[in-house]
Design an enzyme around this catalytic site. Structure first.
Site, PDB file in Angstrom:
ATOM      1  N   ASN A 173       0.811  -1.222   0.000  1.00 22.99           N
ATOM      2  CA  ASN A 173       0.000   0.000   0.000  1.00 22.99           C
ATOM      3  C   ASN A 173       0.842   1.270   0.000  1.00 22.99           C
ATOM      4  O   ASN A 173       0.469   2.268  -0.621  1.00 22.99           O
ATOM      5  CB  ASN A 173      -1.005  -0.003   1.163  1.00 22.99           C
ATOM      6  CG  ASN A 173      -0.341  -0.091   2.516  1.00 22.99           C
ATOM      7  OD1 ASN A 173       0.728  -0.678   2.676  1.00 22.99           O
ATOM      8  ND2 ASN A 173      -0.980   0.482   3.523  1.00 22.99           N
ATOM      9  N   GLU A 269       4.087  -3.441  12.572  1.00 15.93           N
ATOM     10  CA  GLU A 269       3.016  -2.451  12.391  1.00 15.93           C
ATOM     11  C   GLU A 269       1.938  -3.134  11.579  1.00 15.93           C
ATOM     12  O   GLU A 269       2.120  -3.405  10.394  1.00 15.93           O
ATOM     13  CB  GLU A 269       3.565  -1.197  11.710  1.00 15.93           C
ATOM     14  CG  GLU A 269       2.708   0.024  11.918  1.00 15.93           C
ATOM     15  CD  GLU A 269       1.612   0.129  10.880  1.00 15.93           C
ATOM     16  OE1 GLU A 269       0.446  -0.197  11.234  1.00 15.93           O
ATOM     17  OE2 GLU A 269       1.917   0.492   9.738  1.00 15.93           O
ATOM     18  N   CYS A 303      -3.599   1.318   6.724  1.00 18.61           N
ATOM     19  CA  CYS A 303      -3.864   0.655   8.001  1.00 18.61           C
ATOM     20  C   CYS A 303      -4.564   1.582   8.976  1.00 18.61           C
ATOM     21  O   CYS A 303      -5.309   1.125   9.849  1.00 18.61           O
ATOM     22  CB  CYS A 303      -2.561   0.130   8.601  1.00 18.61           C
ATOM     23  SG  CYS A 303      -1.301   1.396   8.835  1.00 18.61           S
TER      24      CYS A 303
END
Length: 510
Positions: A173, A269, A303
């Protein structure tokens, strides 16, 4: 990250034919031990998600290739660690300069392979260059301590040292910025790296590696291995000569990484489902704009995206319509075209998940007031219209899981207690937001929430590269904090050295 980019979209300068890849993306493969390699037995295609066209073919690496990369990193790391901090910082800053100089080419490759608009891609590359410059500055001023203890004739020195070889696995992403968040602090602090990027954005990863290598890296300092995460990523995470792990990606894969690399220092993460809490006294225009930006930026593939909007029932309908108006104003299309405000999703799996979440919610009683469908007329099955759902209940999948697509589920709730209860009823704890004109009340509510970042009167993607990003303890949003000095500290270990304490010897005999 989080900057409103629609004003920039209309002024983007297209300096090359839309379908032409820059020369920077030609003839790329693995980068191991200071050499480019493309001699794997199998290859895979880099695909343009906006057209379905093939951009390049890349080597599909094996476990043996990954092991060779680790060996080169292990050989390079000791000499790199022995260099002065200033020398390492100088090279790190030079990488930042090189990335800045290659912004146009990197942004075009990024847009063509990942699918985000050219304006968003340009911002991502710029942030990456800044990250290398920032790490160069921060590492110069990394400090230890001198402490006294109960033993009167000893001093205790604490110093930070590199961990050794880092395994870094990055997602699709943000395939330029997120690698930079690991690579820059890793090498600035004296570590070596083996980097495995996501397969669907491996071309831009290799192009970034070419720019990084152009400054004259020591052979083996950063090694790029292209291939499937379940193969080469798994190999480097579990390798006995890897001392640290950096991973950004899904919660499910993060769990596998944590198990495979058990006992090693990790920065993980992971996912989020960030609620945007909107009290009845909120500025609804501000809240709608923020919720829409957090949901539709990068086609929702963030996210920290707006996972769900939790609105007081007194204003939920009006707020939802304001968000829907923004959704309808977006112009999906080829991300390289001027005027496009949203590109395609990156891959079929995320489209399928987005479609399932929306369709299941509607079947269970939610109403779609904007979008809710694919856009195949745009030339690819990976386009999905910006979507707003109302009459959503907290138990629906779209409200509980990370959709990772351009969807805003609006849940109407009665009063602050219900807003807080539903906000915390989640497995995730990455980012949250509160909208209210009553700052004292908003601050009080923030103390009742469990998330790594809580923004008041701002979107859930409010973050800058020097700030700490990570999940709350006990959630599925990760371990540790990524950003600025926090990554510098995480990628070093504290060591203590004891020395004799200097003592005054008596009269001056001079």
């Amino acid at each position: 990250m989080g900057e409103h980019i629609r004003e920039k979209l209309m002024t983007t300068d297209l300096r090359a034919p839309l379908n032409d890849l820059p020369e920077l993306a030609q003839d790329l493969g693995n980068y191991i031990g200071g050499r480019w390699e493309s001699d794997e037995a199998e290859t895979f295609a880099a695909i343009n998600p906006a057209t379905g066209g093939e951009l390049a073919r890349l080597p599909l690496s094996t476990r043996e290739t990954a092991r060779r990369a680790v060996a080169h990193a292990k050989a390079a790391q000791p000499a790199w660690a022995r260099l002065s901090t200033w020398d390492r910082a100088t090279l790190c800053a030079s990488i930042g300069d090189a990335i800045a100089a290659a912004t146009d080419d990197l942004a075009r490759i990024l847009s063509m392979e990942q699918g985000k608009t050219l304006a968003e891609a340009t911002g991502e590359v710029t942030a990456t260059a800044h990250g290398f410059h920032m790490s160069a500055e921060l590492v110069r001023y990394m400090t230890g301590e001198v402490q006294t203890g109960q033993t009167p004739d000893r001093l205790f020195l604490t110093q930070r040292h590199p961990r050794g070889v880092y395994a870094v696995i990055t997602p699709w992403n943000y395939p330029v910025m997120i690698p930079g968040e690991y690579l820059a602090p890793a090498i600035a602090t004296g570590n070596a790296v083996v980097w495995v990027p996501a397969p669907t954005t491996s071309l831009v990863a290799a192009a970034l590696m070419r720019v990084i290598a152009s400054v004259g890296l020591p052979d083996g300092l950063i090694n790029l291995v292209l291939g499937q995460g379940a193969v080469v990523g798994d190999e480097i995470v579990g390798h006995e000569d890897v001392q640290g792990i950096g991973f950004t990606g899904s919660t499910r894969t993060g769990k596998s990484v944590a198990e495979r690399g058990a006992g090693k220092p990790m920065l993980l993460e992971l996912g989020g489902n960030g609620p945007v809490i909107v009290r009845r006294d909120a500025d609804l225009d501000l809240a709608a704009e923020a919720a829409a930006l957090g949901a539709f930026m990068n086609s929702g593939q963030i996210c920290a995206a707006t996972g769900r909007v939790l609105a007081d029932s007194a204003i939920a309908g009006e707020l939802a319509e304001k968000i829907a108006e923004i959704a309808r104003s977006h112009k999906p299309g080829d991300p390289l075209h001027q005027g496009t405000t949203m590109g395609p999703l990156n891959n079929a799996a995320v489209v399928q998940k987005t479609r399932e979440h929306v369709d299941e919610a509607i079947a269970a009683g939610a109403r779609c007031i904007a979008g809710g469908h694919g856009l195949p007329d745009l030339g690819s099955d990976l386009f999905y219209a910006p979507t707003v759902l109302v009459d959503v209940t907290p138990d629906m999948r779209v409200a509980r899981e990370e959709t990772f697509g351009p969807v805003v589920p609006v849940i109407a709730l009665d009063g602050d207690d219900e807003l807080l209860r539903v906000a915390n009823d989640t497995e995730y704890g990455l980012t949250m937001a509160i909208f209210s004109r009553d700052m004292e009340r908003a601050m009080a509510m923030s103390t009742e929430l469990s998330a790594g970042i809580i923004s008041i009167n701002a979107h859930t993607v409010t973050w800058e590269t020097h700030m700490p990003l990570g999940g709350a303890s006990g959630t599925k949003s990760g371990i540790g904090r990524l950003g600025g000095r926090h990554t510098i500290e995480a990628m070093t270990e504290m060591r203590m050295v004891t020395i004799p304490a200097p003592r005054f010897a008596g009269k001056d005999k001079g």
